[in-house]
Design a protein around this motif. Structure first.
Motif, PDB file in Angstrom:
ATOM      1  N   GLN A   1       0.944  -1.141   0.103  1.00 13.92           N
ATOM      2  CA  GLN A   1      -0.017   0.065  -0.039  1.00 13.92           C
ATOM      3  C   GLN A   1       0.929   1.152  -0.038  1.00 13.92           C
ATOM      4  OE1 GLN A   1      -2.684   0.224   3.457  1.00 13.92           O
ATOM      5  NE2 GLN A   1      -3.814   2.015   2.638  1.00 13.92           N
ATOM      6  N   ALA A   2       2.018   1.195   0.797  1.00 15.43           N
ATOM      7  CA  ALA A   2       2.924   2.525   0.871  1.00 15.43           C
ATOM      8  C   ALA A   2       3.437   2.654  -0.542  1.00 15.43           C
ATOM      9  CB  ALA A   2       3.805   2.181   2.047  1.00 15.43           C
ATOM     10  N   ASN A   3       3.967   1.472  -1.354  1.00 16.06           N
ATOM     11  CA  ASN A   3       4.347   1.675  -2.733  1.00 16.06           C
ATOM     12  C   ASN A   3       3.264   2.205  -3.388  1.00 16.06           C
ATOM     13  OD1 ASN A   3       7.089   0.567  -1.975  1.00 16.06           O
ATOM     14  ND2 ASN A   3       6.497  -1.297  -2.718  1.00 16.06           N
ATOM     15  N   ARG A   4       2.285   1.632  -3.344  1.00 14.29           N
ATOM     16  CA  ARG A   4       1.262   2.172  -4.290  1.00 14.29           C
ATOM     17  C   ARG A   4       0.928   3.732  -4.165  1.00 14.29           C
ATOM     18  NH1 ARG A   4      -1.901  -1.458  -3.257  1.00 14.29           N
ATOM     19  NH2 ARG A   4      -3.285  -0.468  -2.080  1.00 14.29           N
ATOM     20  N   ILE A   5       0.924   4.376  -2.879  1.00 15.18           N
ATOM     21  CA  ILE A   5       0.760   5.672  -2.691  1.00 15.18           C
ATOM     22  C   ILE A   5       1.944   6.564  -2.966  1.00 15.18           C
ATOM     23  CG2 ILE A   5       0.350   7.320  -0.794  1.00 15.18           C
ATOM     24  CD1 ILE A   5      -1.243   5.063   0.865  1.00 15.18           C
ATOM     25  N   PHE A   6       3.008   5.988  -2.804  1.00 17.94           N
ATOM     26  CA  PHE A   6       4.383   6.717  -3.177  1.00 17.94           C
ATOM     27  C   PHE A   6       4.166   6.884  -4.841  1.00 17.94           C
ATOM     28  CE2 PHE A   6       8.375   6.962  -4.833  1.00 17.94           C
ATOM     29  CZ  PHE A   6       9.078   7.894  -4.083  1.00 17.94           C
ATOM     30  N   VAL A   7       3.946   5.785  -5.759  1.00 18.57           N
ATOM     31  CA  VAL A   7       4.057   5.767  -7.077  1.00 18.57           C
ATOM     32  C   VAL A   7       2.974   6.845  -7.563  1.00 18.57           C
ATOM     33  CG1 VAL A   7       3.398   4.579  -9.339  1.00 18.57           C
ATOM     34  CG2 VAL A   7       5.043   3.658  -7.439  1.00 18.57           C
ATOM     35  N   LEU A   8       1.684   6.864  -6.991  1.00 17.26           N
ATOM     36  CA  LEU A   8       0.608   7.715  -7.340  1.00 17.26           C
ATOM     37  C   LEU A   8       0.968   9.081  -7.030  1.00 17.26           C
ATOM     38  CD1 LEU A   8      -2.502   5.622  -6.612  1.00 17.26           C
ATOM     39  CD2 LEU A   8      -1.728   5.882  -8.649  1.00 17.26           C
ATOM     40  N   SER A   9       1.639   9.517  -6.106  1.00 16.72           N
ATOM     41  CA  SER A   9       2.063  10.724  -5.581  1.00 16.72           C
ATOM     42  C   SER A   9       3.104  11.168  -6.651  1.00 16.72           C
ATOM     43  CB  SER A   9       2.350  10.597  -4.147  1.00 16.72           C
ATOM     44  OG  SER A   9       1.354  10.392  -3.288  1.00 16.72           O
ATOM     45  N   ALA A  10       4.120  10.231  -6.697  1.00 18.72           N
ATOM     46  CA  ALA A  10       5.027  10.973  -7.828  1.00 18.72           C
ATOM     47  C   ALA A  10       4.477  11.000  -9.118  1.00 18.72           C
ATOM     48  CB  ALA A  10       6.013   9.711  -7.908  1.00 18.72           C
ATOM     49  N   MET A  11       3.789  10.261  -9.672  1.00 17.30           N
ATOM     50  CA  MET A  11       3.183  10.675 -10.968  1.00 17.30           C
ATOM     51  C   MET A  11       2.597  11.812 -11.335  1.00 17.30           C
ATOM     52  SD  MET A  11       4.375   7.995 -12.759  1.00 17.30           S
ATOM     53  CE  MET A  11       3.099   8.403 -14.371  1.00 17.30           C
ATOM     54  N   GLY A  12       1.953  12.198  -9.930  1.00 12.76           N
ATOM     55  CA  GLY A  12       1.462  13.451 -10.070  1.00 12.76           C
ATOM     56  C   GLY A  12       2.202  14.652 -10.195  1.00 12.76           C
ATOM     57  N   PHE A  13       3.608  14.694  -9.920  1.00 14.04           N
ATOM     58  CA  PHE A  13       4.551  15.693 -10.162  1.00 14.04           C
ATOM     59  C   PHE A  13       5.056  15.331 -11.681  1.00 14.04           C
ATOM     60  CE2 PHE A  13       4.750  15.224  -5.552  1.00 14.04           C
ATOM     61  CZ  PHE A  13       4.417  16.655  -5.272  1.00 14.04           C
ATOM     62  N   ILE A  14       5.026  14.166 -12.436  1.00 14.53           N
ATOM     63  CA  ILE A  14       5.468  14.131 -13.578  1.00 14.53           C
ATOM     64  C   ILE A  14       4.283  14.365 -14.637  1.00 14.53           C
ATOM     65  CG2 ILE A  14       6.688  12.545 -15.336  1.00 14.53           C
ATOM     66  CD1 ILE A  14       7.407  10.943 -12.821  1.00 14.53           C
ATOM     67  N   ARG A  15       4.073  15.725 -15.073  1.00 14.55           N
ATOM     68  CA  ARG A  15       2.872  16.112 -15.830  1.00 14.55           C
ATOM     69  C   ARG A  15       3.211  15.884 -17.147  1.00 14.55           C
ATOM     70  NH1 ARG A  15      -0.756  18.053 -12.323  1.00 14.55           N
ATOM     71  NH2 ARG A  15      -0.085  18.893 -10.332  1.00 14.55           N
ATOM     72  N   TYR A  16       1.990  16.042 -17.945  1.00 14.83           N
ATOM     73  CA  TYR A  16       2.268  15.856 -19.417  1.00 14.83           C
ATOM     74  C   TYR A  16       3.268  16.786 -20.304  1.00 14.83           C
ATOM     75  CZ  TYR A  16       0.942  15.783 -24.416  1.00 14.83           C
ATOM     76  OH  TYR A  16       1.246  15.665 -25.935  1.00 14.83           O
ATOM     77  N   HIS A  17       3.315  18.076 -19.511  1.00 17.75           N
ATOM     78  CA  HIS A  17       3.858  19.110 -20.150  1.00 17.75           C
ATOM     79  C   HIS A  17       5.599  18.836 -19.724  1.00 17.75           C
ATOM     80  CE1 HIS A  17       3.568  20.777 -16.185  1.00 17.75           C
ATOM     81  NE2 HIS A  17       4.724  21.411 -16.288  1.00 17.75           N
ATOM     82  N   SER A  18       5.819  18.123 -18.676  1.00 19.43           N
ATOM     83  CA  SER A  18       7.218  17.660 -18.359  1.00 19.43           C
ATOM     84  C   SER A  18       7.666  16.791 -19.170  1.00 19.43           C
ATOM     85  CB  SER A  18       7.276  17.239 -16.742  1.00 19.43           C
ATOM     86  OG  SER A  18       6.626  18.285 -15.881  1.00 19.43           O
ATOM     87  N   LEU A  19       6.917  15.753 -19.651  1.00 22.63           N
ATOM     88  CA  LEU A  19       7.403  14.702 -20.495  1.00 22.63           C
ATOM     89  C   LEU A  19       7.644  15.482 -21.773  1.00 22.63           C
ATOM     90  CD1 LEU A  19       4.654  11.957 -19.980  1.00 22.63           C
ATOM     91  CD2 LEU A  19       6.846  12.181 -19.144  1.00 22.63           C
ATOM     92  N   LEU A  20       7.209  16.609 -22.239  1.00 25.25           N
ATOM     93  CA  LEU A  20       7.516  16.928 -23.570  1.00 25.25           C
ATOM     94  C   LEU A  20       8.531  18.266 -23.328  1.00 25.25           C
ATOM     95  CD1 LEU A  20       3.996  17.578 -25.128  1.00 25.25           C
ATOM     96  CD2 LEU A  20       5.333  15.551 -25.257  1.00 25.25           C
ATOM     97  N   ASN A  21       8.804  18.584 -22.270  1.00 21.64           N
ATOM     98  CA  ASN A  21       9.566  19.812 -22.069  1.00 21.64           C
ATOM     99  C   ASN A  21      10.714  19.677 -20.980  1.00 21.64           C
ATOM    100  OD1 ASN A  21       8.567  21.626 -23.917  1.00 21.64           O
ATOM    101  ND2 ASN A  21       6.647  21.512 -22.526  1.00 21.64           N
ATOM    102  N   PHE A  22      11.156  18.464 -20.669  1.00 19.76           N
ATOM    103  CA  PHE A  22      12.042  18.254 -19.632  1.00 19.76           C
ATOM    104  C   PHE A  22      13.454  18.949 -19.997  1.00 19.76           C
ATOM    105  CE2 PHE A  22      12.615  14.548 -22.422  1.00 19.76           C
ATOM    106  CZ  PHE A  22      14.188  14.316 -22.065  1.00 19.76           C
ATOM    107  N   GLN A  23      14.403  19.307 -19.382  1.00 21.39           N
ATOM    108  CA  GLN A  23      15.447  19.904 -19.613  1.00 21.39           C
ATOM    109  C   GLN A  23      16.587  18.741 -19.742  1.00 21.39           C
ATOM    110  OE1 GLN A  23      16.112  23.248 -20.194  1.00 21.39           O
ATOM    111  NE2 GLN A  23      14.116  24.050 -19.898  1.00 21.39           N
ATOM    112  N   GLY A  24      17.176  18.740 -20.702  1.00 26.17           N
ATOM    113  CA  GLY A  24      18.494  17.790 -20.985  1.00 26.17           C
ATOM    114  C   GLY A  24      19.612  18.232 -20.501  1.00 26.17           C
ATOM    115  N   LYS A  25      20.658  17.599 -20.388  1.00 22.31           N
ATOM    116  CA  LYS A  25      21.865  17.911 -19.850  1.00 22.31           C
ATOM    117  C   LYS A  25      22.653  18.852 -21.020  1.00 22.31           C
ATOM    118  CE  LYS A  25      22.418  14.128 -16.579  1.00 22.31           C
ATOM    119  NZ  LYS A  25      23.297  12.911 -16.182  1.00 22.31           N
ATOM    120  N   ASN A  26      23.194  20.088 -20.652  1.00 24.15           N
ATOM    121  CA  ASN A  26      23.851  20.910 -21.598  1.00 24.15           C
ATOM    122  C   ASN A  26      23.183  20.950 -22.836  1.00 24.15           C
ATOM    123  OD1 ASN A  26      26.243  20.434 -19.702  1.00 24.15           O
ATOM    124  ND2 ASN A  26      26.729  18.409 -20.828  1.00 24.15           N
TER     125      ASN A  26
END
Length: 890
Positions: free
Chosen positions: A45-70
């Motif tokens: 249950q703790a793993n499931r809550i952590f995954v769901l909470s973490a996915m909330g911070f990885i939003r759609y625009h983040s997938l498209l606009n994440f900053q690459g190194k250099n």
């Protein structure tokens, strides 16, 4: 994984998609909550809550606009920029893009047609569920004069082998005939009628729509393919209906429809046939209605060599062991007859899925194709694709000076090699994808044309052919890499200052690449033109070759086989011949059991000559008194059949090859000698010249002719003296229907029958011609684009030479000498290919042309002529350019 840490994969995702300054704070808060949840609940249950909470911070625009190194821009922005730049470069050079795109579209359409044709021809009989365990018992026959392979074997072979060889799981055999079917006073002639056993359905897996295949044991039933059932009964239920089979071996049978089965697929070597029970054929043979009462059916079983026999072997069966056991059975049962006839018989197990691609076997029910032909067309398809891709590479390298400045600027602005390579690879990818879309769009209206030249069911099978679809997608991917790889990896590797100076365009690597690719193009082109010349010459040679018979203006009528056993048949046939002769324009009429252009299946071996065993294998046929005159077959010795000679009932006319095979020194020496067959002795009264019973791609056959005194031949030949064949044909049909109103009228022209012998060769020629022209067109498109760039690069050089006094003829030579030199190199490299491959193809024909010097030189001059004509416009444009305009900025 530690008991106090969340799943690593979600942690890595957070680290990947969140900025570093955000990650530490967010991850710390999530980790604190995670430990609290572990204290109050279960770990899952703790793993499931952590995954769901973490996915909330990885939003759609983040997938498209994440900053690459250099990186100063986002990845999506980079790809959008790549795409825009590629489109800009392609549209900026509209002419070159159009040339490359047109070449790719044409090559894709042609390659799809070629690959579909090759796929279809290679797919014969692969659809059977147990195809890898299915074999046909093919036959090797050896006598005193030759050895030949046959698709058929003895009637008794199936039962004898399946009873004694444990590895044979099931067996069946087929006997092909032409049948006359009568329904409701309507009479139909059906070519594809077979006798077979119920095991046929068990082995091949063809589906029954109605009925039970076991009913095929009943000698009084008939089974129909779906198309024939629809033809005879329409929407009615055919089961239980009666069809009459007329005069099959002198008997009329009333057969009950016991089953309807699906039509066989187009890629089956067995064509859709009406099925009759083998038990009916056995009963007829035992009653003496096939071979008469002089020989019993049991005596015939190991002599009757006309059955296509199939076996299904157990999984993992030893093929060599089964073949050895089968040959022992044949040898044991044939020993007395073989000793009498001086023959040898052996069998070999031929995989069913290889039947269609194996040539040189007699008694095949339908045409086959060589594997080498399929391979050749595959190579042509690959050639055409390569030529189209080479066009793009040549134009790309020729434009290296312009692109070099672009690359230099990008490098100065901080672009990495990987980014430059992606840019260069993206352009050909876009071009190939666009070409594929256009090719598919153009393919739909071209389907009827493609089907007409390939003679395969193109449209439906392409949609079902997942292998072909995957291959086309692979071609696009491969083409994108091949056509973009060299410019991408070479140009991007040059130092910035060298690229900005445009050195790549004139570097040894750039020039050598273009020369090598042009040589490859010209090798393909010269080889295809030479091959086309050989193919066309061989076909014309076959069409113009002297046949030894005159088949002009001969109408062939199928005999009324349903009337043959009637008491008044002979008189009615004589009446018909007299009525035909009374028609204006009819010159000669004759019955016969064989005609030129149709394979003669009645053959026999001599039993003895002058008391000595001979065992010479001869083709036998019945002919009327006028047959030799009707076909203008030359008499070399003796005489033709004559009504004044009563003894001609037991006389023979033979051809030159028979005289040779029997061991006589000359045609005159063979006269009055006797030939002994199983059915009696016959005296030779005449010898005629050799002629081609089939097409000239086959060798002469040893022929013997007996007199058809009862007019029972399968065919009626009518020689017409006038060229108005159609007008006379109407009168001939009326006379036939007047005498035989209950028999179907079937007529053809003998020259059309002979032309049909070359159907596979004609199709090969048409396909080869079409594909060669396509390859040349694509090559010319590439040369147009390449020459325009090269000529523009030489504008200053030509202008300087003109200022220094060079003549136009000198400039023409300077501008085109590279093409000539490259052409000569290509010609030298192509000669061995032409010599080896074309000679191998010609070796398949008994009568063939000789490949002489012209077959090498003509293609070279044709291709060089095409090159010079293609580049002529640009050459003249450069020569006529005013030097002042070109050099004004120097």
């Amino acid at each position: 994984m530690s008991q106090d840490t969340p799943p690593k994969w979600i942690t890595k995702l957070l680290e990947r998609f969140l900025d570093p300054y955000l990650f530490n704070g967010i991850y710390g808060d999530l980790l604190e909550d995670y430990h609290d949840n572990l204290q109050t609940g279960k770990r899952a249950q703790a793993n499931r809550i952590f995954v769901l909470s973490a996915m909330g911070f990885i939003r759609y625009h983040s997938l498209l606009n994440f900053q690459g190194k250099n990186q100063n821009t986002t990845s999506m922005d980079i790809w959008i920029n790549y795409f825009k730049s590629s489109i800009r470069n392609l549209t900026k050079n509209k002419r070159n893009t159009f040339i490359s795109l047109l070449g790719l579209v044409v090559s894709f359409i042609t390659a799809v047609a070629i690959f579909q044709y090759c796929y279809f021809e290679s797919s014969y009989d692969t659809f059977h569920s147990q195809s890898k365990n299915l074999y046909r018992v093919s036959h090797i026959f050896t006598n005193s004069s030759n050895t030949s392979q046959h698709a058929t074997t003895f009637f008794a072979a199936k039962d004898a082998m399946s009873n004694e060889i444990a590895e044979i799981e099931k067996a069946t055999h087929i006997f092909n005939v032409t049948g006359i079917i009568k329904k409701d006073q309507e009479v139909y002639e059906e070519d594809n009628v077979i006798f077979t056993t119920p095991q046929f359905f068990e082995m091949f897996g063809f589906s029954l729509i109605q009925g039970n295949y076991q009913d095929l044991e009943d000698p009084d039933v008939i089974m129909l393919p779906q198309s024939i059932a629809l033809k005879y009964f329409g929407d009615e239920d055919p089961l239980g209906k009666i069809l009459e089979i007329q005069n099959m071996f002198g008997e009329n049978w009333e057969m009950k429809v016991a089953g309807v089965f699906e039509d066989f697929p187009a890629n089956s070597h067995l064509k859709t046939s009406i099925m009759l029970p083998m038990s009916r054929l056995i009963h007829t043979g035992e009653a003496g209605n096939i071979f008469g009462n002089a020989i019993t059916f049991d005596q015939v079983k190991w002599r009757w060599l006309s059955f296509h026999t199939y076996m299904k072997l157990t999984e993992g069966a030893d093929i060599d062991g089964v073949t050895e056991s089968a040959n022992k059975i044949v040898e044991r049962n044939r020993a007395p007859v073989n000793a009498q006839l001086n023959q040898k018989h052996a069998i070999w197990l031929q995989p069913v899925n290889e039947i269609h691609t194996t040539t040189g076997i007699e008694m095949e029910p339908f045409p086959t194709i060589e594997k080498k032909v399929i391979t050749l067309f595959l190579l042509i398809g690959i050639f055409i694709l390569l030529i189209a891709w080479i066009n793009y590479v040549n134009i790309s390298t020729a434009r290296a000076v312009t692109r070099g400045k672009e690359v230099g600027i990008r490098k100065v602005m901080g672009s990495y090699k990987s980014q430059l390579r992606m840019q260069f690879l993206l352009e050909p990818f876009i071009l190939n994808v666009a070409a594929l879309v256009l090719a598919i769009t153009a393919l739909v209206p071209l389907i009827p044309f493609l089907e007409s030249i390939t003679d395969v069911p193109f449209f439906t099978s392409v949609l079902d052919n997942h292998l072909l679809i995957g291959l086309v997608i692979g071609i696009v991917a491969l083409g994108s890499v091949l056509s973009g790889a060299y410019p991408a990896f070479i140009l991007s590797n040059y130092e910035t200052i060298e690229v900005l100076k445009g050195k790549f365009g004139f570097s040894s690597k750039g020039v050598m690449l273009r020369r090598v690719l042009v040589v490859v193009q010209l090798i393909f082109s010269i080889f295809l033109v030479a091959s086309l010349l050989v193919v066309q010459s061989q076909m014309q040679f076959m069409l113009d070759h002297e046949l030894g018979v005159n088949i002009d203006r001969v109408i062939l009528i199928d005999g009324p086989v349903n009337e043959v056993n009637n008491d008044n048949y002979e008189g009615k046939m004589e009446t018909l011949k007299n009525e035909l002769l009374a028609i204006s324009g009819v010159q000669t009429v004759s019955t016969s059991s064989l005609v030129p252009g149709i394979e003669n299946i009645w053959r026999g071996s001599t039993e003895s000559r002058n008391g000595e065993e001979a065992g010479v294998f001869l083709h036998r046929g019945f002919i009327g008194y006028n047959y030799m005159d009707l076909y203008d077959i030359q008499l070399l010795a003796g005489r033709n059949f004559d009504r004044d000679f009563e003894t001609d009932r037991t006389a023979l006319i033979v051809n030159e090859l028979t005289v040779k095979n029997l061991g006589f020194e000359s045609p005159q020496a063979a006269l009055d000698e006797e030939i002994h067959f199983t059915d009696g002795s016959f005296k030779i009264v005449g010898v005629v010249s050799n002629f081609y019973q089939r097409g000239v791609q086959f060798a002469f056959e040893p022929m013997t002719f007996q007199l058809d005194t009862a007019n029972t031949g399968n065919y009626l030949s009518v020689k017409v003296a006038t060229s108005e064949l159609n007008h006379v044909a109407v009168s001939i049909e009326a006379a036939y229907k007047n005498i035989f109103p209950d028999s179907p009228y079937q007529s053809r022209y003998v020259d059309d029958i002979f032309q049909a012998q070359y159907t596979s060769e004609q199709r090969f020629r048409n396909l080869f011609t079409s594909f060669t022209l396509v390859a040349l067109i694509i090559a010319c498109l590439g040369l147009i684009g390449l020459s325009s760039h090269l000529m523009n690069q030489k504008l200053k050089e030509v202008s300087i030479r003109k200022v220094l006094g060079a003549a136009n003829s000198q400039l023409f030579v300077i501008l085109n000498k590279e093409y000539v030199l490259v052409g000569i190199v290509s010609f030298v490299l192509t000669v061995p290919l032409i010599m080896i491959l074309m000679q191998q193809w010609l070796d398949n024909y008994q009568n063939r042309i000789t490949v002489h010097l012209g077959f090498y030189l003509v293609p070279f001059f044709v291709v060089m002529g095409i090159i010079l004509i293609t580049t002529l416009g640009y050459t003249l444009k450069v020569i006529k350019t005013n030097p002042a305009v070109t050099l004004k900025e120097e």
